[in-house]
Design a protein around this motif. Structure first.
Motif, PDB file in Angstrom:
ATOM      1  N   GLY A   1      14.949  -1.422  -1.406  1.00 38.03           N
ATOM      2  CA  GLY A   1      14.313  -0.856  -2.586  1.00 38.03           C
ATOM      3  C   GLY A   1      15.160   0.230  -3.209  1.00 38.03           C
ATOM      4  O   GLY A   1      16.362   0.317  -2.962  1.00 38.03           O
ATOM      5  N   GLY A   2      14.510   1.076  -3.954  1.00 38.31           N
ATOM      6  CA  GLY A   2      15.212   2.097  -4.720  1.00 38.31           C
ATOM      7  C   GLY A   2      15.664   3.289  -3.901  1.00 38.31           C
ATOM      8  O   GLY A   2      15.006   3.699  -2.951  1.00 38.31           O
ATOM      9  N   VAL A   3      16.804   3.840  -4.299  1.00 38.15           N
ATOM     10  CA  VAL A   3      17.299   5.089  -3.718  1.00 38.15           C
ATOM     11  C   VAL A   3      16.545   6.211  -4.411  1.00 38.15           C
ATOM     12  O   VAL A   3      16.495   6.268  -5.641  1.00 38.15           O
ATOM     13  N   GLU A   4      15.937   7.097  -3.624  1.00 38.29           N
ATOM     14  CA  GLU A   4      15.147   8.204  -4.174  1.00 38.29           C
ATOM     15  C   GLU A   4      15.951   9.503  -4.148  1.00 38.29           C
ATOM     16  O   GLU A   4      16.899   9.644  -3.373  1.00 38.29           O
TER      17      GLU A   4
ATOM     18  N   LEU B   1      18.316   3.088   2.756  1.00 38.21           N
ATOM     19  CA  LEU B   1      18.096   1.778   3.362  1.00 38.21           C
ATOM     20  C   LEU B   1      17.289   1.900   4.654  1.00 38.21           C
ATOM     21  O   LEU B   1      16.356   1.121   4.881  1.00 38.21           O
ATOM     22  N   HIS B   2      17.610   2.871   5.488  1.00 39.74           N
ATOM     23  CA  HIS B   2      16.823   3.095   6.710  1.00 39.74           C
ATOM     24  C   HIS B   2      15.361   3.379   6.363  1.00 39.74           C
ATOM     25  O   HIS B   2      14.449   2.851   7.006  1.00 39.74           O
ATOM     26  N   ARG B   3      15.122   4.209   5.337  1.00 39.82           N
ATOM     27  CA  ARG B   3      13.755   4.526   4.922  1.00 39.82           C
ATOM     28  C   ARG B   3      13.045   3.269   4.442  1.00 39.82           C
ATOM     29  O   ARG B   3      11.901   3.004   4.824  1.00 39.82           O
ATOM     30  N   GLU B   4      13.712   2.478   3.612  1.00 33.71           N
ATOM     31  CA  GLU B   4      13.095   1.257   3.085  1.00 33.71           C
ATOM     32  C   GLU B   4      12.777   0.255   4.196  1.00 33.71           C
ATOM     33  O   GLU B   4      11.726  -0.373   4.179  1.00 33.71           O
ATOM     34  N   ILE B   5      13.671   0.102   5.148  1.00 35.19           N
ATOM     35  CA  ILE B   5      13.424  -0.818   6.269  1.00 35.19           C
ATOM     36  C   ILE B   5      12.215  -0.341   7.068  1.00 35.19           C
ATOM     37  O   ILE B   5      11.370  -1.144   7.475  1.00 35.19           O
ATOM     38  N   HIS B   6      12.116   0.964   7.254  1.00 30.22           N
ATOM     39  CA  HIS B   6      10.947   1.506   7.962  1.00 30.22           C
ATOM     40  C   HIS B   6       9.667   1.255   7.173  1.00 30.22           C
ATOM     41  O   HIS B   6       8.656   0.829   7.721  1.00 30.22           O
ATOM     42  N   GLU B   7       9.696   1.513   5.851  1.00 29.48           N
ATOM     43  CA  GLU B   7       8.504   1.323   5.021  1.00 29.48           C
ATOM     44  C   GLU B   7       8.087  -0.147   4.938  1.00 29.48           C
ATOM     45  O   GLU B   7       6.903  -0.460   5.040  1.00 29.48           O
ATOM     46  N   GLU B   8       9.054  -1.035   4.745  1.00 24.81           N
ATOM     47  CA  GLU B   8       8.721  -2.430   4.474  1.00 24.81           C
ATOM     48  C   GLU B   8       8.422  -3.265   5.702  1.00 24.81           C
ATOM     49  O   GLU B   8       7.613  -4.185   5.628  1.00 24.81           O
TER      50      GLU B   8
ATOM     51  N   THR C   1      14.154  -4.177  16.235  1.00 27.37           N
ATOM     52  CA  THR C   1      12.691  -4.092  16.274  1.00 27.37           C
ATOM     53  C   THR C   1      12.131  -4.069  14.860  1.00 27.37           C
ATOM     54  O   THR C   1      12.743  -3.514  13.948  1.00 27.37           O
ATOM     55  N   TRP C   2      10.961  -4.684  14.716  1.00 28.00           N
ATOM     56  CA  TRP C   2      10.234  -4.650  13.447  1.00 28.00           C
ATOM     57  C   TRP C   2       8.793  -5.048  13.723  1.00 28.00           C
ATOM     58  O   TRP C   2       8.491  -5.693  14.720  1.00 28.00           O
ATOM     59  N   ASN C   3       7.903  -4.618  12.834  1.00 31.38           N
ATOM     60  CA  ASN C   3       6.495  -4.955  12.951  1.00 31.38           C
ATOM     61  C   ASN C   3       5.916  -4.963  11.539  1.00 31.38           C
ATOM     62  O   ASN C   3       5.589  -3.916  10.997  1.00 31.38           O
ATOM     63  N   PHE C   4       5.812  -6.142  10.979  1.00 30.91           N
ATOM     64  CA  PHE C   4       5.381  -6.271   9.589  1.00 30.91           C
ATOM     65  C   PHE C   4       3.967  -5.735   9.379  1.00 30.91           C
ATOM     66  O   PHE C   4       3.621  -5.294   8.295  1.00 30.91           O
ATOM     67  N   ASP C   5       3.143  -5.739  10.428  1.00 26.65           N
ATOM     68  CA  ASP C   5       1.773  -5.238  10.312  1.00 26.65           C
ATOM     69  C   ASP C   5       1.730  -3.723  10.117  1.00 26.65           C
ATOM     70  O   ASP C   5       0.731  -3.194   9.636  1.00 26.65           O
ATOM     71  N   ASP C   6       2.787  -3.013  10.504  1.00 32.33           N
ATOM     72  CA  ASP C   6       2.814  -1.553  10.403  1.00 32.33           C
ATOM     73  C   ASP C   6       3.576  -1.046   9.188  1.00 32.33           C
ATOM     74  O   ASP C   6       3.923   0.126   9.108  1.00 32.33           O
TER      75      ASP C   6
ATOM     76  N   GLY D   1       5.033   0.853   2.910  1.00 28.24           N
ATOM     77  CA  GLY D   1       5.504   1.003   1.534  1.00 28.24           C
ATOM     78  C   GLY D   1       4.371   0.991   0.529  1.00 28.24           C
ATOM     79  O   GLY D   1       3.398   0.253   0.680  1.00 28.24           O
ATOM     80  N   PRO D   2       4.472   1.816  -0.525  1.00 28.29           N
ATOM     81  CA  PRO D   2       3.405   1.905  -1.526  1.00 28.29           C
ATOM     82  C   PRO D   2       3.190   0.597  -2.293  1.00 28.29           C
ATOM     83  O   PRO D   2       2.098   0.344  -2.787  1.00 28.29           O
ATOM     84  N   GLU D   3       4.209  -0.250  -2.349  1.00 26.35           N
ATOM     85  CA  GLU D   3       4.076  -1.495  -3.105  1.00 26.35           C
ATOM     86  C   GLU D   3       3.057  -2.448  -2.492  1.00 26.35           C
ATOM     87  O   GLU D   3       2.509  -3.304  -3.176  1.00 26.35           O
ATOM     88  N   PHE D   4       2.772  -2.303  -1.204  1.00 24.53           N
ATOM     89  CA  PHE D   4       1.861  -3.230  -0.547  1.00 24.53           C
ATOM     90  C   PHE D   4       0.398  -3.008  -0.929  1.00 24.53           C
ATOM     91  O   PHE D   4      -0.416  -3.901  -0.807  1.00 24.53           O
ATOM     92  N   SER D   5       0.083  -1.811  -1.398  1.00 21.64           N
ATOM     93  CA  SER D   5      -1.300  -1.533  -1.774  1.00 21.64           C
ATOM     94  C   SER D   5      -1.517  -1.560  -3.289  1.00 21.64           C
ATOM     95  O   SER D   5      -2.640  -1.410  -3.756  1.00 21.64           O
TER      96      SER D   5
END
Length: 145
Positions: free
Chosen positions: A35-38, A48-55, A85-90, A93-97
């Motif tokens: 996603g976007g660089v803030e 990128l690390h933040r986006e991977i964590h959020e998404e 590691t990843w967990n799509f359920d967790d 990101g704001p885009e999901f809501s």
């Protein structure tokens, strides 16, 4: 100019994580996580690390910058990364809501030309760059280092 970061996330099984996007009235397509660089991000890699964590609630080791594409409005940086590691359920990101954004579904696909040709990966330019790297055998060589 808008800066965006995305990742080709390669798993231990040499598959790739992609997000299948379903939006009302549009054909299904796939994108790479990112996603976007803030303004508060220390670097593109930090974004990128933040986006991977959020998404995908994931942690990845960035291997290298794979591809950059630019238009008049934005610059996108595509990184090659190993993800353990990843967990799509967790995802957080704001885009999901947000209403009207459609569905996001995480898929793990084999990193082969045949499987890549079976999805509509956007943007098309990164799909071409990935096909070329897979075809030349250079994508996985670089990620193993």
């Amino acid at each position: 100019m808008i800066e965006r970061v995305r990742a080709v996330l390669v798993t231990a099984d040499d598959t790739m994580l992609v997000i299948r996007r379903t939006k009302p009235g549009l054909p299904v397509y796939w994108v790479l996580p990112g996603g976007g660089v803030e303004a508060g991000d220390e670097s593109r890699e930090a974004a990128l690390h933040r986006e991977i964590h959020e998404e995908i609630a994931g942690k990845a080791d960035i291997v290298r910058l794979l591809h950059t594409m630019e238009t008049d409005e934005e610059r996108q940086h595509f990184y090659l990364a190993r993800i353990a590691t990843w967990n799509f359920d967790d995802r957080t990101g704001p885009e999901f809501s947000a209403e009207g954004r459609g569905e996001y579904a995480l898929e793990e696909i084999p990193l082969t030309l045949e499987r890549l040709d079976g999805i509509d990966l956007k943007p098309e330019e990164i799909a071409h760059a990935l096909r070329a790297a897979i075809d030349a055998g250079t994508l996985m060589d670089a990620s193993a280092r």
